[in-house]
Scaffold this active site. Sequence first.
Site, mmCIF file in Angstrom:
data_model
loop_
_atom_site.group_PDB
_atom_site.id
_atom_site.type_symbol
_atom_site.label_atom_id
_atom_site.label_comp_id
_atom_site.label_asym_id
_atom_site.label_seq_id
_atom_site.Cartn_x
_atom_site.Cartn_y
_atom_site.Cartn_z
ATOM 1 N N GLU A 277 0.849 -1.182 0.000
ATOM 2 C CA GLU A 277 0.000 0.000 0.000
ATOM 3 C C GLU A 277 0.895 1.246 0.000
ATOM 4 O O GLU A 277 1.969 1.256 0.602
ATOM 5 C CB GLU A 277 -0.885 -0.005 1.244
ATOM 6 C CG GLU A 277 -1.838 1.158 1.347
ATOM 7 C CD GLU A 277 -2.657 1.130 2.633
ATOM 8 O OE1 GLU A 277 -3.769 1.669 2.614
ATOM 9 O OE2 GLU A 277 -2.170 0.581 3.646
ATOM 10 N N CYS B 193 -4.884 -3.475 3.077
ATOM 11 C CA CYS B 193 -4.557 -3.133 4.452
ATOM 12 C C CYS B 193 -5.710 -3.313 5.439
ATOM 13 O O CYS B 193 -6.053 -4.434 5.804
ATOM 14 C CB CYS B 193 -3.993 -1.711 4.497
ATOM 15 S SG CYS B 193 -3.051 -1.349 6.006
ATOM 16 N N LYS C 264 -9.974 0.973 -2.235
ATOM 17 C CA LYS C 264 -10.031 0.476 -0.863
ATOM 18 C C LYS C 264 -11.408 0.740 -0.251
ATOM 19 O O LYS C 264 -11.920 1.861 -0.284
ATOM 20 C CB LYS C 264 -8.936 1.154 -0.035
ATOM 21 C CG LYS C 264 -8.774 0.629 1.378
ATOM 22 C CD LYS C 264 -7.600 1.318 2.064
ATOM 23 C CE LYS C 264 -7.364 0.804 3.466
ATOM 24 N NZ LYS C 264 -6.210 1.484 4.114
#
Length: 276
Positions: free
Chosen positions: A41, A154, A112
């Site tokens: 990321e 993440c 995301k």
Amino acid sequence: MAKVGVVQMNSGPDPEINLRQLKKKLKGLQLQGAKLVVTPENCLVFGTRKDYELHAETLGQGPIQSELAQIARQLGIWLLIGSMPIRRTDGAMSTTALLFDDQGELQAHYDKLHMFDVEVADRHHSYRESDTFRPGNDVRVINTPYGNIGLSICYDVRFPQLYSALRAQGADIIVVPAAFTRVTGKAHWDILLRARAIETQCWIVAAAQWGEHDQGRETWGHSMIVDPWGQVVACQEQGTGVLTADVDLGLSEQIRTNMPLLQHARFQVQQCNTEE
């Protein structure tokens, strides 16, 4: 069976510096025979909102994406960029993973879903990702020559419902590019990755940031590849570097046959949009 490579980085706010470091690592992985490479990321820009706004590009356009496409084509690898700032048509930004094929074509992207808006007992203390980025809405599973790849980033790893949806849509490999903080990583990173592998019976490929960054941020590292039985087959604990492992989808099939979790499940996962 395919050799998968993972890059562990210590990225900063300058994409030119990050790209120079990344290219060296990608070349090394290509020489080791990696066909699919996953990067962390924020691998290209890791800084403040001002830094992300300065370097954000429209999806499929811009000098950073052009260079990434050229790298993937020259090395002949499928390249997963863990995230970079993408400017949406409405002017908002998303933190977006990009998947380039070995011809340099952008095959998929993933915005995301879960924003990291938390308090952490470290020097940075308060994290408010939603102040900078707008979350995505779609689940992505991409068909590739090396299996169906489910995309996540993440903080997503804390939400098993997403991973159940990826598995239900046919994922064989799930990637987890990350910049986990040192505090939360030490407590939960290994456990979360292994749990997601066990419950989905997928390979988990997690590429992490490591070390000290601007704004007092410190990341945990420990990039790893986990097999569908939950065993860590490769790990880069500290420092920048690369790792590889042979991903055998036959192992997934065997585990799923012996323990057919998907057929035994009593709760149905709501189907979401899938990109191929």
